[in-house]
Design an enzyme around this catalytic site. Structure first.
Site, short mmCIF file in Angstrom:
data_model
loop_
_atom_site.label_atom_id
_atom_site.label_comp_id
_atom_site.label_asym_id
_atom_site.label_seq_id
_atom_site.Cartn_x
_atom_site.Cartn_y
_atom_site.Cartn_z
N CYS A 195 -0.32 4.04 2.31
CA CYS A 195 -0.07 3.77 3.73
C CYS A 195 1.39 4.00 4.11
O CYS A 195 1.68 4.54 5.18
CB CYS A 195 -0.44 2.32 4.06
N ASP A 196 2.31 3.58 3.25
CA ASP A 196 3.71 3.46 3.67
C ASP A 196 4.71 4.28 2.87
O ASP A 196 5.90 4.27 3.20
CB ASP A 196 4.13 1.98 3.61
N CYS A 225 0.84 -1.20 0.00
CA CYS A 225 0.00 0.00 0.00
C CYS A 225 0.87 1.25 0.00
O CYS A 225 1.44 1.61 1.04
CB CYS A 225 -0.93 -0.01 1.21
#
Length: 310
Positions: A141-142, A138
């Protein structure tokens, strides 16, 4: 015969637990079938979560899911640590029958399906060991964690190109690796990536191994399928973007699903093709796939179910 329950929630990610919180507060005492092997959804495998509202300093994924579980139980939710193998619906009575893997059978008036989806994985050495330590599924997300570091994205579809474009804001470089020399992605996505000076390509190639140390990923082994040549590439972030598989196989022939297996719902609601069965989260959403959007859909499923039960 089992006692007829008001509502059963299948799944224990952000969508399932949010639905349980709302339905519990409404007095319906929902039963959550949380899963036997990986309860808590994908967030239990995530380290730091920095984009969930209300946690300015971030929170560990397992801690966030533990908080949601305790909140659902506080409002009367009951949890069973098992997997659903089938759901049947009696059109005449409206009763749904939920059968679990260990043999338990429950009758209920309504069901909320929130089983999520699974990232498709490469299945190469090092992928599991460095998941959350350099290997990610993701970018949203990261990506922030790899500022000014070399990144690779594996895949050839729109999602891979979207992730490469997004990650170019953070990484010192982004290399997109694809097993063929042509892409499934749309032309505009490919042209945008090719015009980005921070994105380069390794084609006709596959990642055979992910390597690292206690600090995380530091290199990958890439094999060219045409030349049969392998080389080690230094990298800190490995983003796998080869698709998702919704966890909906147990609903085959029960509710309408699309070609990829995602559950179809009516418009902006969470109503499926079967009255009294609702769906929320990543088993429905093939676009956003975020914890906060899943939680919001879980709230909508709870309100839709409550309306149905009333």
């Amino acid at each position: 015969m089992n006692d007829l329950r008001d509502v059963i929630i299948v799944g224990s990610g952000p969508a399932g637990y949010t639905a349980a919180i709302y339905l519990g507060r409404a007095g319906y005492q929902p039963l959550i079938v949380a899963g036997a092997l990986t309860p808590g959804g994908q967030l239990v495998n995530t380290t730091e979560v920095e984009n969930f509202p209300g946690f300015p300093d971030g929170i560990l994924g397992p801690d966030l899911m533990d908080n949601m579980q305790r909140q659902a139980e506080k409002f009367g939710a009951e949890i069973v640590w098992d997997d659903v193998v089938s759901i049947t619906a009696d059109a005449e009575s409206g009763t749904k029958t939920v059968t679990l893997d260990q043999g338990d059978v429950y009758d209920t008036r309504a069901v909320v399906v929130a089983t999520g989806s699974q990232y498709r994985k490469l299945g190469v050495p090092g992928e599991t060991e460095f998941s959350g330590k350099g290997v990610s599924y993701c970018a949203t997300c990261d990506g922030f964690f790899f500022r000014d570091k070399p990144i690779v994205v594996i895949g050839g579809g729109d999602s891979a190109f979207e992730e490469a474009d997004f990650l170019s804001r953070f990484g010192s470089s982004v290399t997109l690796i694809h097993r063929r020399d042509s892409f499934r992605a749309s032309r505009i996505m490919v042209e945008r990536a090719k015009s980005n000076p921070k994105i380069n390509f390794i084609l006709d190639s596959v990642v055979e191994e992910i390597n690292g140390d206690n600090n995380g990923v530091n290199s990958i082994l890439v094999h060219n399928l045409k030349s049969d040549y392998s080389e080690v590439i230094s990298v800190n972030g490995v983003f796998v973007a080869i698709g998702h598989t919704p966890a909906t196989a147990f609903l085959d022939g029960v509710v309408d699903r699309d070609e990829a297996g995602y559950i179809r719902v009516e418009g902006a609601s969470t109503r499926t093709s079967v009255p009294g069965i609702f769906a929320a989260g990543d088993c429905v959403d093939s676009v956003y796939r975020q914890a906060i959007s899943a939680a919001g859909m879980g709230c909508r499923a709870a309100l839709d179910a409550q309306s149905y039960l009333q």
